[in-house]
Design a protein around this motif. Structure first.
Motif, PDB file in Angstrom:
ATOM      1  N   MET A   1       5.291  21.781  16.967  1.00  0.00           N
ATOM      2  CA  MET A   1       6.607  20.750  17.409  1.00  0.00           C
ATOM      3  C   MET A   1       6.701  20.183  19.022  1.00  0.00           C
ATOM      4  O   MET A   1       6.637  19.175  19.207  1.00  0.00           O
ATOM      5  CB  MET A   1       8.073  21.347  17.059  1.00  0.00           C
ATOM      6  CG  MET A   1       9.194  20.327  17.386  1.00  0.00           C
ATOM      7  SD  MET A   1      11.007  21.424  17.135  1.00  0.00           S
ATOM      8  CE  MET A   1      10.919  22.611  17.563  1.00  0.00           C
TER       9      MET A   1
ATOM     10  N   THR B   1      16.919  17.695   5.685  1.00  0.00           N
ATOM     11  CA  THR B   1      16.305  16.756   7.091  1.00  0.00           C
ATOM     12  C   THR B   1      15.669  15.617   6.753  1.00  0.00           C
ATOM     13  O   THR B   1      16.035  14.421   7.112  1.00  0.00           O
ATOM     14  CB  THR B   1      14.824  17.623   7.551  1.00  0.00           C
ATOM     15  OG1 THR B   1      14.408  18.398   8.293  1.00  0.00           O
ATOM     16  CG2 THR B   1      14.108  16.879   8.472  1.00  0.00           C
TER      17      THR B   1
ATOM     18  N   HIS C   1       7.728  16.089   6.695  1.00  0.00           N
ATOM     19  CA  HIS C   1       8.810  17.399   7.264  1.00  0.00           C
ATOM     20  C   HIS C   1       9.107  18.194   5.888  1.00  0.00           C
ATOM     21  O   HIS C   1       8.585  19.063   4.784  1.00  0.00           O
ATOM     22  CB  HIS C   1       9.636  17.196   8.206  1.00  0.00           C
ATOM     23  CG  HIS C   1      10.487  18.729   8.219  1.00  0.00           C
ATOM     24  ND1 HIS C   1       8.810  19.653   9.162  1.00  0.00           N
ATOM     25  CD2 HIS C   1      11.036  19.489   8.391  1.00  0.00           C
ATOM     26  CE1 HIS C   1      10.266  20.298   9.460  1.00  0.00           C
ATOM     27  NE2 HIS C   1      11.273  20.490   8.354  1.00  0.00           N
TER      28      HIS C   1
ATOM     29  N   THR D   1       5.169  27.519  14.598  1.00  0.00           N
ATOM     30  CA  THR D   1       5.866  25.800  14.032  1.00  0.00           C
ATOM     31  C   THR D   1       6.245  25.545  15.251  1.00  0.00           C
ATOM     32  O   THR D   1       6.389  24.536  15.693  1.00  0.00           O
ATOM     33  CB  THR D   1       7.067  26.050  13.147  1.00  0.00           C
ATOM     34  OG1 THR D   1       6.290  26.515  11.827  1.00  0.00           O
ATOM     35  CG2 THR D   1       7.766  24.923  12.710  1.00  0.00           C
TER      36      THR D   1
ATOM     37  N   GLY E   1      14.738  22.083   4.767  1.00  0.00           N
ATOM     38  CA  GLY E   1      14.495  21.093   4.381  1.00  0.00           C
ATOM     39  C   GLY E   1      14.927  19.331   3.334  1.00  0.00           C
ATOM     40  O   GLY E   1      15.185  18.441   3.666  1.00  0.00           O
TER      41      GLY E   1
ATOM     42  N   SER F   1       6.559  17.527  12.338  1.00  0.00           N
ATOM     43  CA  SER F   1       7.113  16.268  11.613  1.00  0.00           C
ATOM     44  C   SER F   1       8.620  16.890  11.794  1.00  0.00           C
ATOM     45  O   SER F   1       9.730  16.211  11.359  1.00  0.00           O
ATOM     46  CB  SER F   1       7.121  16.952  10.054  1.00  0.00           C
ATOM     47  OG  SER F   1       7.067  17.077   9.965  1.00  0.00           O
ATOM     48  N   VAL F   2       9.077  18.282  12.735  1.00  0.00           N
ATOM     49  CA  VAL F   2      10.530  18.550  13.194  1.00  0.00           C
ATOM     50  C   VAL F   2      11.401  16.048  14.064  1.00  0.00           C
ATOM     51  O   VAL F   2      10.725  17.084  14.942  1.00  0.00           O
ATOM     52  CB  VAL F   2      10.850  19.100  13.726  1.00  0.00           C
ATOM     53  CG1 VAL F   2      12.649  19.220  14.520  1.00  0.00           C
ATOM     54  CG2 VAL F   2      10.777  20.494  12.467  1.00  0.00           C
TER      55      VAL F   2
ATOM     56  N   THR G   1       4.599  21.022   9.479  1.00  0.00           N
ATOM     57  CA  THR G   1       5.883  21.855   8.866  1.00  0.00           C
ATOM     58  C   THR G   1       6.116  20.918  10.899  1.00  0.00           C
ATOM     59  O   THR G   1       7.374  20.488  11.458  1.00  0.00           O
ATOM     60  CB  THR G   1       6.337  22.817   9.082  1.00  0.00           C
ATOM     61  OG1 THR G   1       5.823  23.075   8.187  1.00  0.00           O
ATOM     62  CG2 THR G   1       8.123  23.005   8.855  1.00  0.00           C
TER      63      THR G   1
ATOM     64  N   SER H   1       6.198  19.602   3.628  1.00  0.00           N
ATOM     65  CA  SER H   1       5.394  20.354   4.550  1.00  0.00           C
ATOM     66  C   SER H   1       6.189  21.938   4.396  1.00  0.00           C
ATOM     67  O   SER H   1       5.968  22.673   4.289  1.00  0.00           O
ATOM     68  CB  SER H   1       4.937  20.624   6.028  1.00  0.00           C
ATOM     69  OG  SER H   1       4.304  18.933   6.313  1.00  0.00           O
ATOM     70  N   VAL H   2       7.539  21.399   4.738  1.00  0.00           N
ATOM     71  CA  VAL H   2       7.658  22.653   4.270  1.00  0.00           C
ATOM     72  C   VAL H   2       8.463  23.596   3.068  1.00  0.00           C
ATOM     73  O   VAL H   2       7.824  24.437   2.465  1.00  0.00           O
ATOM     74  CB  VAL H   2       9.522  22.538   4.193  1.00  0.00           C
ATOM     75  CG1 VAL H   2      10.382  23.718   4.038  1.00  0.00           C
ATOM     76  CG2 VAL H   2       9.991  21.789   6.059  1.00  0.00           C
TER      77      VAL H   2
END
Length: 442
Positions: free
Chosen positions: A79, A203, A106, A75, A200, A136-137, A133, A109-110
């Motif tokens: 990122m 976010t 995100h 992850t 998630g 897309s942070v 994941t 994905s989470v």
């Protein structure tokens, strides 16, 4: 930004009516600031929750810190690789255009990562979910810093830029006080997946609210173009073309190694002493030291130039990290963690402040994301190595990772410190990117 440094290394601004270091009160009275600060605070919480949330969930389902660290590392690497590209796109097309699809991806994905972990999916499947994941942070911290630069660039408020850099470091570290404690409390007290579920949700909601604040969004590269968006685009170089940015990125890898190494090693330490819920408190104390140091840094009118401050901060951080592995008492570890945290904020603040003087506005978000991406990459590597060391040799071995990372960062800064000053008489030119900046001295 118009900021100069005299030959004694004292910072001064061309706005002679301003105080040597304007306070936080004046900064927070900046028109429009609260419209992006509040949603930005909610949206940046997940950055501090994601790694520890993954470690706690995957360790629960797999029984291995090494496996949990590997998934968290994928992850983090994802990122680190994608964040600068997102920053470049935000500079070119606007933050909203990047944020809205990003937070949606995100959240999905989470959700997939949680479902796969709870279902006992093989490691390759967890890796497959970890890639989007991390990619897309949302890079809220760099976007907020870019908004500060845009807002303070109006109305002769440039003297507030160092204070804004300090304030952002305090805010970042406040999230590292709240985030890990919240994720740990949810994972240990509610459900192993609860920490990631909260990550998630924050976010998605925080990111969408932040994206809705169009009034403070910096102008895009297209809008900055002379003659308007209809004129031909000139070649645009990456922020990495500025010699100081790769050096700062390597240095920020060291900070990431501290974050990642502390998260895994403190978790393993808490397990060893039979108090698994205490790792959030121990990490919160470490992050609190960072936050307190950030508050102080923002209030001090420094007489030492930023390049020398950076070297001193990394030297202190390396020294503090060098004894972590020798401590076997929770109270002593908490005190030492506080000391390590106190050393981080000066390094972060000074690094971000140097970006303001080295990089032109049209590449600033990208530059900030290279640094946050470097922190994420360092954290990912540290989580992996510290997890394997903790599995094989116990928590104490994991604490060697922050020492190695900070020592490497310090050596890099000492060897390449000349690149942290603009070359020539206040001019930086790099493959199509040219702007006037003040000469910075030690």
């Amino acid at each position: 930004m118009s900021h100069t440094v005299d030959t004694a290394g004292r910072s001064s601004d061309t706005d002679t009516t301003a105080a040597p270091r304007p306070g936080y009160g004046r900064l927070l009275r900046t028109p429009g600031a609260w419209t992006f600060l509040l949603p930005g605070f909610a949206a940046r919480q997940p950055f501090a929750m994601l790694t520890i949330g993954i470690v706690l969930l995957v360790e629960h389902t797999s029984g291995s810190y090494g496996t949990a660290g590997a998934v968290a590392a994928v992850t983090g690497v994802s990122m680190a690789l994608f964040a600068p590209q997102g920053g470049k796109l935000a500079d070119r097309f606007g933050q909203r255009a990047v944020l809205v699809p990003g937070v949606l991806v995100h959240a999905v994905s989470v959700t997939a990562l949680i479902a796969l972990a709870l279902a006992g999916a093989p490691l390759w499947a967890l890796f497959a979910a970890a890639v989007p994941t991390g990619a897309s942070v949302p890079q809220i911290g760099p976007m907020v810093r870019s908004r500060w630069a845009a807002v303070l660039g109006k109305g002769n408020r440039s003297s507030l830029l160092p204070t804004a850099a300090a304030f952002e470091s305090v805010t970042d570290e406040f999230t590292f006080v709240i985030g890990p404690v919240l994720a740990t409390a949810l994972a240990t007290g509610v459900h192993p997946a609860a920490g990631l579920i909260a990550e998630g949700a924050l976010t998605l909601v925080g990111g969408l609210l932040f994206a809705a604040q169009r009034g403070t969004q910096p102008r895009t590269a297209e809008q900055r173009r002379p003659g308007g968006a209809g004129t031909p685009a000139r070649p645009r170089a990456s922020a990495l073309s500025v010699p100081g940015i790769p050096v700062l990125a390597v240095a920020f890898l060291g900070i990431g190694s501290v974050f990642g190494g502390m998260q895994v090693s403190l978790t393993a330490f808490a397990e060893e002493i039979g108090k698994p819920g205490s790792n959030g408190v121990l990490y919160g104390i470490f992050a609190a030291g960072n936050m307190l140091a950030g508050i102080v840094c923002g209030a001090v009118a420094w007489k030492v130039g930023p390049r020398r401050r950076l070297l001193l901060a990394y030297a202190a951080l390396t020294l503090a990290a060098s004894v972590l592995w020798t401590v076997h008492s929770a109270p002593l570890l908490a005190g030492l963690g506080l000391l390590v945290g106190l050393c981080i904020a000066p390094a972060l603040i000074t690094g971000y402040t140097l970006v303001e003087s080295l990089v032109p506005p049209e590449a600033r978000t990208e530059a900030f994301t290279w640094l946050t991406g470097a922190v994420a990459l360092g954290q990912a590597a540290a989580v992996t190595v510290a997890g394997q060391l903790a599995d094989a040799h116990g928590a104490s071995a994991g604490f060697l990772v922050p020492l190695a990372g900070t020592a490497l960062a310090l050596a890099t800064l000492v060897a390449l410190r000349s690149r942290l000053s603009p070359k020539g008489p206040g001019h930086v030119a790099a493959r199509g990117m040219s702007h006037r900046v003040p000469v910075t001295v030690d």
